[in-house]
Design an enzyme around this catalytic site. Structure first.
Site, PDB file in Angstrom:
ATOM      1  CG  ASP A  13      76.008  79.703  71.969  1.00 47.38           C
ATOM      2  OD1 ASP A  13      74.987  79.526  71.285  1.00 47.38           O
ATOM      3  OD2 ASP A  13      76.444  80.836  72.258  1.00 47.38           O
ATOM      4  CD  GLU A  14      74.267  76.078  77.313  1.00 49.57           C
ATOM      5  OE1 GLU A  14      73.619  76.059  76.230  1.00 49.57           O
ATOM      6  OE2 GLU A  14      74.040  76.883  78.234  1.00 49.57           O
ATOM      7  CG  ASN A  38      66.818  85.079  71.124  1.00 45.58           C
ATOM      8  OD1 ASN A  38      65.990  84.286  70.672  1.00 45.58           O
ATOM      9  ND2 ASN A  38      66.750  85.519  72.363  1.00 45.58           N
ATOM     10  CG  HIS A  41      69.477  75.540  69.111  1.00 41.35           C
ATOM     11  ND1 HIS A  41      68.304  75.124  69.687  1.00 41.35           N
ATOM     12  CD2 HIS A  41      69.914  76.554  69.893  1.00 41.35           C
ATOM     13  CE1 HIS A  41      68.051  75.862  70.751  1.00 41.35           C
ATOM     14  NE2 HIS A  41      69.017  76.744  70.894  1.00 41.35           N
ATOM     15  CG  ASP A 332      85.743  67.516  71.058  1.00 38.62           C
ATOM     16  OD1 ASP A 332      84.753  67.713  71.801  1.00 38.62           O
ATOM     17  OD2 ASP A 332      85.854  68.032  69.933  1.00 38.62           O
TER      18      ASP A 332
HETATM   19  P1  GDP Z   1      73.422  75.467  71.029  1.00 38.97           P
HETATM   20  O1  GDP Z   1      73.017  76.880  70.843  1.00 38.97           O
HETATM   21  O2  GDP Z   1      73.464  75.058  72.456  1.00 38.97           O
HETATM   22  O3  GDP Z   1      72.649  74.505  70.195  1.00 38.97           O
HETATM   23  O4  GDP Z   1      74.946  75.376  70.523  1.00 38.97           O
HETATM   24  P2  GDP Z   1      75.553  75.997  69.175  1.00 38.97           P
HETATM   25  O5  GDP Z   1      75.095  75.168  68.030  1.00 38.97           O
HETATM   26  O6  GDP Z   1      75.309  77.458  69.097  1.00 38.97           O
HETATM   27  O7  GDP Z   1      77.090  75.833  69.449  1.00 38.97           O
HETATM   28  C1  GDP Z   1      77.670  74.592  69.730  1.00 38.97           C
HETATM   29  C2  GDP Z   1      78.738  74.285  68.655  1.00 38.97           C
HETATM   30  O8  GDP Z   1      79.528  73.200  69.077  1.00 38.97           O
HETATM   31  C3  GDP Z   1      78.147  73.865  67.335  1.00 38.97           C
HETATM   32  O9  GDP Z   1      79.019  74.271  66.304  1.00 38.97           O
HETATM   33  C4  GDP Z   1      78.116  72.345  67.437  1.00 38.97           C
HETATM   34  O10 GDP Z   1      78.145  71.715  66.169  1.00 38.97           O
HETATM   35  C5  GDP Z   1      79.369  72.086  68.208  1.00 38.97           C
HETATM   36  N1  GDP Z   1      79.392  70.900  69.099  1.00 38.97           N
HETATM   37  C6  GDP Z   1      78.386  70.386  69.854  1.00 38.97           C
HETATM   38  N2  GDP Z   1      78.850  69.378  70.626  1.00 38.97           N
HETATM   39  C7  GDP Z   1      80.173  69.271  70.359  1.00 38.97           C
HETATM   40  C8  GDP Z   1      81.236  68.450  70.873  1.00 38.97           C
HETATM   41  O11 GDP Z   1      81.062  67.614  71.755  1.00 38.97           O
HETATM   42  N3  GDP Z   1      82.493  68.651  70.352  1.00 38.97           N
HETATM   43  C9  GDP Z   1      82.746  69.587  69.393  1.00 38.97           C
HETATM   44  N4  GDP Z   1      83.989  69.728  68.961  1.00 38.97           N
HETATM   45  N5  GDP Z   1      81.770  70.378  68.901  1.00 38.97           N
HETATM   46  C10 GDP Z   1      80.517  70.227  69.388  1.00 38.97           C
HETATM   47  P1  IMO Z   2      71.463  79.673  71.937  1.00 38.59           P
HETATM   48  O1  IMO Z   2      70.128  79.134  71.699  1.00 38.59           O
HETATM   49  C1  IMO Z   2      74.161  82.741  73.426  1.00 38.59           C
HETATM   50  C2  IMO Z   2      72.334  86.519  74.645  1.00 38.59           C
HETATM   51  C3  IMO Z   2      72.792  87.640  73.735  1.00 38.59           C
HETATM   52  C4  IMO Z   2      72.781  88.789  74.728  1.00 38.59           C
HETATM   53  C5  IMO Z   2      71.555  88.477  75.584  1.00 38.59           C
HETATM   54  C6  IMO Z   2      70.314  89.257  75.214  1.00 38.59           C
HETATM   55  O2  IMO Z   2      72.295  79.652  70.711  1.00 38.59           O
HETATM   56  O3  IMO Z   2      72.116  79.116  73.156  1.00 38.59           O
HETATM   57  P2  IMO Z   2      68.670  88.972  73.149  1.00 38.59           P
HETATM   58  O4  IMO Z   2      68.918  89.123  71.685  1.00 38.59           O
HETATM   59  O5  IMO Z   2      68.209  87.621  73.545  1.00 38.59           O
HETATM   60  O6  IMO Z   2      67.807  90.063  73.695  1.00 38.59           O
HETATM   61  O7  IMO Z   2      70.123  89.205  73.808  1.00 38.59           O
HETATM   62  O8  IMO Z   2      71.309  87.098  75.432  1.00 38.59           O
HETATM   63  N1  IMO Z   2      71.763  85.357  73.938  1.00 38.59           N
HETATM   64  C7  IMO Z   2      72.466  84.260  73.645  1.00 38.59           C
HETATM   65  N2  IMO Z   2      73.763  83.956  73.848  1.00 38.59           N
HETATM   66  N3  IMO Z   2      73.341  81.833  72.846  1.00 38.59           N
HETATM   67  C8  IMO Z   2      72.028  82.117  72.669  1.00 38.59           C
HETATM   68  O9  IMO Z   2      71.158  81.234  72.193  1.00 38.59           O
HETATM   69  C9  IMO Z   2      71.545  83.392  73.047  1.00 38.59           C
HETATM   70  N4  IMO Z   2      70.338  83.977  72.985  1.00 38.59           N
HETATM   71  C10 IMO Z   2      70.478  85.177  73.544  1.00 38.59           C
HETATM   72  O10 IMO Z   2      74.078  87.396  73.204  1.00 38.59           O
HETATM   73  O11 IMO Z   2      73.926  88.748  75.539  1.00 38.59           O
HETATM   74 MG    MG Z   3      73.774  78.622  69.944  1.00 41.18          MG
END
Ligand code: GDP
Ligand code: IMO
Ligand code: MG
Length: 423
Positions: A13-14, A38, A41, A332
């Site tokens: 979730d970066e 899992n 994005h 931010d």
């Molecule tokens: P991913 O799994 O790495 O693709 O990340 P996720 O989508 O699960 O979670 C990142 C969240 O932060 C999402 O809701 C994005 O829309 C949001 N996001 C990404 N970059 C930024 C940023 O620079 N600032 C803010 N406020 N939100 C961001």
């Molecule tokens: P994105 O793509 C955050 C974590 C789960 C759990 C562990 C094992 O959004 O970055 P699994 O279902 O994969 O066997 O669970 O891995 N996990 C994630 N945590 N973001 C993810 O994906 C994850 N994908 C798996 O929360 O701790």
């Molecule tokens: Mg994510």
């Protein structure tokens, strides 16, 4: 960038989705090569949010084709749903998407087993997404997996599925869990099969032809490096290798064809599910960052755990992937904090210890060594030039770059595609 990869350097979730979408503007192909649904994005275009679990995040760009290569495991129901949504939004998938026949399937019994194991672990549960990831990958490794390849010959699939489902049902019974209904699941799978088969194609040839012709390939890492099956504090891992090497096994691209590795670093830390998190914060500060940052799982909706930026962990991720450039995201979200802390190393029983030396027991006991920074109060989400950022914010960014010894590509200050600060 003929072949570039985007990797999340923390626990997931970066902001990989946002960055992949942005970099895919210049890509001919964007490739998902490991993990399953899992992953969650997010891509924000204008005011609209899009969520991707299986389909590569870069699919919105006209020129960009999307590949789901062999390392991905597929829940066909989730894939079909995601395809339906994209088609409703006007994306012509026929000309854009291809899926490897080598992808293993996540089948109903995998999801049931994931749930049954988690429930049986009780207070020691891992906090998986319950999407059947571990059970599907473990079937792959034990030669019990079924692949997209297997649904091509339907009669053969019926036999293979029935054989596996009967065994899994016996296991489910020992957990006291309802068995899967073989006939009704087969009926569902038959429908999904005809939805998916037109997209099935050998992706090795597509990827390697593209690389040979110096087309631009972008590889989308699905999960954070800290969740890697080998390099996490096991068993607090996900079922696939998240390090850069899995581009080779998961897509067939020889790794020395890769020309750039972009690492994504969120300006603080988050984690969903169980497992150690050395810089974890609790109470009002954690709640405030979680709310401001919308830190709730994209896949499961669970509140994410929050911590200070852990550069000991990120440094490990940079080294194991030989990261060339980093993007800092969600800077931010830190506006308004008077003091920021960054972890620059760990100690255990008074002695320095490296991330790679820790198993999960050590990692849950290490003490982070912190460096403090003055925070900034200004909202930076509209800033687009580095020099316009508050001095404290520039100082924070410069420290990260210097500590990691890696160039910063740009800094993200909002979820929207163009909310970025150039350096
Ligand atoms: P991913 O799994 O790495 O693709 O990340 P996720 O989508 O699960 O979670 C990142 C969240 O932060 C999402 O809701 C994005 O829309 C949001 N996001 C990404 N970059 C930024 C940023 O620079 N600032 C803010 N406020 N939100 C961001
Ligand atoms: P994105 O793509 C955050 C974590 C789960 C759990 C562990 C094992 O959004 O970055 P699994 O279902 O994969 O066997 O669970 O891995 N996990 C994630 N945590 N973001 C993810 O994906 C994850 N994908 C798996 O929360 O701790
Ligand atoms: Mg994510």
């Amino acid at each position: 960038m003929p072949a570039e990869s985007v990797l999340g350097l923390q626990w997931g979730d970066e902001g990989k989705g946002k960055i992949v979408d942005l970099l895919a503007q210049k890509a001919d192909y964007v490739v998902r090569y490991h993990g399953g649904n899992n992953a969650g994005h997010t891509v924000v275009v204008g005011t609209k949010k899009h969520f991707f679990h299986l389909i590569p995040s870069g699919i919105f760009h006209k020129r960009t084709k999307a590949i789901i290569s062999n390392g991905v495991i597929l829940d066909l129901e989730v894939l079909a749903r995601e395809m339906d949504i994209l088609e409703k939004e006007g994306i012509n998938l026929k000309s854009k998407l291809c899926i490897s026949p080598r992808c293993h399937l996540i089948l109903p019994y995998h999801k049931a087993l994931d749930e049954a194991f988690e429930n049986a672990r009780g207070k020691n549960k891992l906090g998986t997404t319950k999407r059947g990831i571990g059970p599907s990958y473990s079937d792959k490794v034990s030669y019990n997996g079924l692949r997209v390849y297997d649904i091509i010959d339907w009669n053969d699939f019926i036999q293979k599925f029935t054989f596996q489902a009967k065994i899994k049902n016996k296991i489910l019974k020992t957990f006291g869990v309802k068995p899967v209904n073989i006939n009704s699941e087969l009926a569902k799978l038959k429908k999904l099969r005809s939805r998916i088969l037109p997209y099935v194609k050998d992706t090795f040839e597509v990827i390697n032809d593209a690389a040979q012709k110096r087309k631009k390939l972008l590889f989308e890492g699905a999960h954070g490096i800290m969740l890697d099956l080998d390099w996490s504090p096991y068993p607090f891992a996900t079922g696939s290798n998240t390090v850069v090497g899995s581009i080779n096994t998961g897509s067939g691209l020889p790794i020395n064809r890769l020309t750039n590795v972009v690492g994504i670093v969120k300006a603080f830390t988050s984690r969903v599910g169980g497992g150690p998190l050395p810089t974890e914060l609790f109470g009002r500060l954690a709640d405030a960052v979680r709310e401001r940052g919308g830190e709730y799982g994209t896949t499961t909706g669970r509140p994410r755990r929050i911590g200070w930026l852990d550069l000991e962990a990120v440094r490990f991720s940079c080294r194991i992937n030989n990261v060339n450039e980093i993007v800092i995201t969600k800077l931010d979200i830190l506006s308004g904090l008077l003091e920021l802390k960054v972890c620059t190393g760990y100690t255990l029983n008074g002695k320095k210890i490296r991330y790679s030396e820790c198993g999960y027991k050590e990692l849950s006991k290490v003490k982070p060594v912190y460096r403090s920074f003055a925070g900034w109060l200004e909202d930076i989400s509209a800033v687009r030039r580095f020099k316009d950022l508050p001095a404290e914010c520039r100082n924070y960014i410069n420290f990260i770059a210097k500590f990691l010894g890696v160039k910063i590509k740009f800094v993200s200050v909002g979820a929207e595609r163009n909310a970025n600060v150039k350096l």
